[in-house]
Design a protein around this motif. Structure first.
Motif, PDB file in Angstrom:
ATOM      1  N   VAL A  82       0.851  -1.190   0.000  1.00 14.91           N
ATOM      2  CA  VAL A  82       0.000   0.000   0.000  1.00 14.91           C
ATOM      3  C   VAL A  82       0.886   1.238   0.000  1.00 14.91           C
ATOM      4  O   VAL A  82       1.836   1.317   0.782  1.00 14.91           O
ATOM      5  CB  VAL A  82      -0.930   0.009   1.233  1.00 14.91           C
ATOM      6  N   LEU A  83       0.565   2.185  -0.873  1.00 14.74           N
ATOM      7  CA  LEU A  83       1.282   3.454  -0.944  1.00 14.74           C
ATOM      8  C   LEU A  83       0.360   4.597  -0.541  1.00 14.74           C
ATOM      9  O   LEU A  83      -0.837   4.569  -0.836  1.00 14.74           O
ATOM     10  CB  LEU A  83       1.791   3.708  -2.368  1.00 14.74           C
ATOM     11  N   TYR A  84       0.938   5.606   0.110  1.00 15.02           N
ATOM     12  CA  TYR A  84       0.186   6.804   0.498  1.00 15.02           C
ATOM     13  C   TYR A  84       0.952   8.036   0.060  1.00 15.02           C
ATOM     14  O   TYR A  84       2.171   8.125   0.215  1.00 15.02           O
ATOM     15  CB  TYR A  84      -0.005   6.853   2.016  1.00 15.02           C
ATOM     16  N   LYS A  85       0.203   8.969  -0.499  1.00 18.19           N
ATOM     17  CA  LYS A  85       0.766  10.270  -0.858  1.00 18.19           C
ATOM     18  C   LYS A  85      -0.353  11.291  -0.769  1.00 18.19           C
ATOM     19  O   LYS A  85      -1.377  11.148  -1.435  1.00 18.19           O
ATOM     20  CB  LYS A  85       1.320  10.240  -2.278  1.00 18.19           C
ATOM     21  N   PRO A  86      -0.210  12.313   0.076  1.00 21.57           N
ATOM     22  CA  PRO A  86      -1.273  13.317   0.165  1.00 21.57           C
ATOM     23  C   PRO A  86      -1.406  14.090  -1.144  1.00 21.57           C
ATOM     24  O   PRO A  86      -0.419  14.385  -1.806  1.00 21.57           O
ATOM     25  CB  PRO A  86      -0.831  14.222   1.308  1.00 21.57           C
ATOM     26  N   SER A  87      -2.633  14.395  -1.496  1.00 23.03           N
ATOM     27  CA  SER A  87      -2.915  15.149  -2.712  1.00 23.03           C
ATOM     28  C   SER A  87      -2.394  16.574  -2.561  1.00 23.03           C
ATOM     29  O   SER A  87      -2.494  17.171  -1.495  1.00 23.03           O
ATOM     30  CB  SER A  87      -4.420  15.172  -2.975  1.00 23.03           C
ATOM     31  N   ARG A  88      -1.860  17.109  -3.644  1.00 22.77           N
ATOM     32  CA  ARG A  88      -1.327  18.476  -3.593  1.00 22.77           C
ATOM     33  C   ARG A  88      -2.442  19.511  -3.573  1.00 22.77           C
ATOM     34  O   ARG A  88      -2.284  20.581  -3.012  1.00 22.77           O
ATOM     35  CB  ARG A  88      -0.414  18.735  -4.785  1.00 22.77           C
ATOM     36  N   GLU A  89      -3.570  19.197  -4.202  1.00 18.70           N
ATOM     37  CA  GLU A  89      -4.636  20.185  -4.329  1.00 18.70           C
ATOM     38  C   GLU A  89      -5.632  20.139  -3.177  1.00 18.70           C
ATOM     39  O   GLU A  89      -5.813  21.112  -2.476  1.00 18.70           O
ATOM     40  CB  GLU A  89      -5.329  19.999  -5.677  1.00 18.70           C
TER      41      GLU A  89
END
Length: 97
Positions: A82-89
């Protein structure tokens, strides 16, 4: 860097989602990285499956892909990660402190 509390929260969210990408014997390529980048921007949390015919280790592939798309590996279980990356927008997932 995620704290253990945040990682635990994300693992709970990841239990409910299905894997939307599969990595086979072709391994990682730029096209897959671009698709994962776009999916992370839209969803923030993505589950990926490494197929049995792949000779790649899910832990190594997960970390390599995370480095390419500037994400964090939340967990690796069996042949899935599982990968997580917060959205920039507009971030959708609010992490606990």
């Amino acid at each position: 860097m995620l704290t253990s509390k945040q990682r635990s929260y994300l693992r709970g969210l990841a239990n409910k989602i299905t894997a939307i990408f599969q990595i086979g014997k072709e391994g990682l390529n730029d096209n897959l990285a671009k698709q994962v980048w776009d999916a992370l921007e839209a969803r923030e949390l993505v589950k990926i499956s490494v197929l049995n015919n792949s000779l790649l280790d899910p832990k190594e592939v997960g970390q390599e892909l995370a480095d390419k798309v500037h994400a964090e590996v939340v967990q690796v279980i069996g042949n899935k990660f599982v990968l997580y990356k917060p959205s920039r927008e507009t971030p959708q997932i609010v992490l606990p402190r």
